[in-house]
Design a protein around this motif. Structure first.
Motif, short mmCIF file in Angstrom:
data_model
loop_
_atom_site.label_atom_id
_atom_site.label_comp_id
_atom_site.label_asym_id
_atom_site.label_seq_id
_atom_site.Cartn_x
_atom_site.Cartn_y
_atom_site.Cartn_z
N ASP A 10 -12.34 -34.14 31.73
CA ASP A 10 -11.39 -33.68 32.73
C ASP A 10 -11.76 -34.38 34.04
O ASP A 10 -12.87 -34.91 34.18
CB ASP A 10 -11.52 -32.15 32.85
N LEU A 11 -10.87 -34.35 35.02
CA LEU A 11 -11.15 -35.02 36.29
C LEU A 11 -11.46 -34.02 37.40
O LEU A 11 -12.58 -33.93 37.86
CB LEU A 11 -9.97 -35.92 36.67
N ASP A 12 -10.45 -33.24 37.82
CA ASP A 12 -10.65 -32.29 38.91
C ASP A 12 -11.63 -31.20 38.53
O ASP A 12 -11.42 -30.49 37.54
CB ASP A 12 -9.31 -31.64 39.30
N GLY A 13 -12.69 -31.05 39.30
CA GLY A 13 -13.66 -30.00 39.03
C GLY A 13 -14.69 -30.37 37.99
O GLY A 13 -15.61 -29.59 37.73
N THR A 14 -14.56 -31.56 37.40
CA THR A 14 -15.51 -32.01 36.39
C THR A 14 -16.20 -33.30 36.84
O THR A 14 -17.43 -33.40 36.79
CB THR A 14 -14.81 -32.23 35.04
N LEU A 15 -15.42 -34.25 37.32
CA LEU A 15 -15.99 -35.48 37.87
C LEU A 15 -15.96 -35.47 39.40
O LEU A 15 -16.87 -36.00 40.04
CB LEU A 15 -15.23 -36.70 37.35
N THR A 16 -14.90 -34.91 39.96
CA THR A 16 -14.79 -34.89 41.43
C THR A 16 -14.43 -33.50 41.93
O THR A 16 -13.79 -32.70 41.23
CB THR A 16 -13.71 -35.87 41.94
N ASP A 17 -14.84 -33.24 43.17
CA ASP A 17 -14.43 -32.01 43.86
C ASP A 17 -13.18 -32.35 44.66
O ASP A 17 -13.25 -32.82 45.80
CB ASP A 17 -15.55 -31.54 44.79
N SER A 18 -12.05 -32.12 44.04
CA SER A 18 -10.76 -32.49 44.63
C SER A 18 -10.07 -31.33 45.31
O SER A 18 -8.92 -31.44 45.73
CB SER A 18 -9.85 -33.04 43.53
N ALA A 19 -10.77 -30.20 45.45
CA ALA A 19 -10.14 -29.00 45.99
C ALA A 19 -9.49 -29.20 47.35
O ALA A 19 -8.34 -28.77 47.54
CB ALA A 19 -11.17 -27.86 46.06
N PRO A 20 -10.15 -29.83 48.33
CA PRO A 20 -9.51 -29.95 49.64
C PRO A 20 -8.13 -30.60 49.59
O PRO A 20 -7.17 -30.09 50.19
CB PRO A 20 -10.50 -30.80 50.44
N GLY A 21 -7.99 -31.70 48.88
CA GLY A 21 -6.72 -32.40 48.82
C GLY A 21 -5.65 -31.63 48.08
O GLY A 21 -4.47 -31.62 48.49
N ILE A 22 -6.03 -30.99 46.98
CA ILE A 22 -5.06 -30.21 46.21
C ILE A 22 -4.57 -29.02 47.03
O ILE A 22 -3.36 -28.75 47.12
CB ILE A 22 -5.67 -29.75 44.88
N LEU A 23 -5.50 -28.29 47.63
CA LEU A 23 -5.11 -27.09 48.38
C LEU A 23 -4.32 -27.44 49.64
O LEU A 23 -3.37 -26.73 49.99
CB LEU A 23 -6.35 -26.27 48.73
N ASN A 24 -4.67 -28.53 50.30
CA ASN A 24 -3.88 -28.95 51.46
C ASN A 24 -2.47 -29.34 51.04
O ASN A 24 -1.49 -29.11 51.77
CB ASN A 24 -4.55 -30.12 52.16
N SER A 25 -2.34 -29.93 49.85
CA SER A 25 -1.02 -30.32 49.34
C SER A 25 -0.19 -29.08 48.99
O SER A 25 1.03 -29.05 49.22
CB SER A 25 -1.17 -31.22 48.11
#
Length: 217
Positions: A10-25
């Motif tokens: 998986d990518l989000d939450g497994t390889l990268t911490d993408s929370a800021p960009g997703i939640l801002n979107s």
């Protein structure tokens, strides 16, 4: 510990911490549509599942409004949110070691495939991957089981012995099981140990170092 030759990540939450960009979107989409911003706890539930499902299930939007919310989300995400993101410490070394030992590394994410490729290239991680597979922008392939099936087909994998999925949410575990694969639960991501264990994860990795040990000994 079982030896795995093919690892789907998986990518989000497994390889990268993408929370800021997703939640801002998500916040941008809500403002654009005149919707009340969800509580932080609800916002966090957007991390992992297919986006359109989250707008429907977490905010109670109709199919048409959920489609509009996804479109609004994608006004912000491709130019700003996509790189409001960082690689978890230890992930680059893990992927490099997997590649160096001859493992097949495949990304299987519910994020649109084009976005996934851009992220992996941006962080210089694409070079460790044999295939980067994701969802479609038109929402015809978003379910995790469908994405995993697509990834296996793309990679030409029919013998599932020695194949494993790694993910941080129950959707990863359930999607893997539907494809006859075990799943390693990445507890350092967005899902809890309880969520992953209840879904049926084969083993839990509390940290990236634990994941390294599970996959490479």
């Amino acid at each position: 510990m079982r030896n795995y030759d093919v690892i789907l990540f998986d990518l989000d939450g497994t390889l990268t911490d993408s929370a800021p960009g997703i939640l801002n979107s998500v916040r941008y989409a809500c403002r654009k549509m005149g919707l009340e911003l969800p509580a932080e706890a609800t916002l966090r539930k957007f991390l992992g599942p297919p986006l359109i499902d989250s707008f429907r299930n977490l905010m109670g939007l109709s199919d048409a409004d959920a489609d509009r919310a996804v479109s609004a989300f994608r006004e912000y995400f491709p130019t700003k949110g996509i790189f409001e993101n960082e690689v978890y410490p230890g992930i680059a070394a893990l992927l490099a070691d997997l590649k160096a030992t001859g493992k097949t590394v495949i990304i299987a994410t519910s994020k649109p495939e084009d976005f996934a490729k851009r992220i992996m290239e941006h962080f210089d991680l694409a070079r460790y991957c044999d295939f980067i597979c994701g969802a479609t922008l038109d929402e015809t392939r978003t379910d995790k089981a469908e994405v995993i099936a697509y990834a296996l087909e793309t990679a030409g994998i029919t013998d599932k012995h020695g194949v494993v999925m790694v993910g941080d949410r129950e959707h990863d575990v359930i999607g893997a099981k539907k494809n006859g694969l075990p799943c390693i639960g990445a507890v350092y991501g967005y899902g809890s140990a309880e969520e992953l264990r209840t879904a049926g994860a084969a083993v839990l990795a509390e940290t990236v170092a634990d994941l390294h040990k599970i996959l490479l000994g």
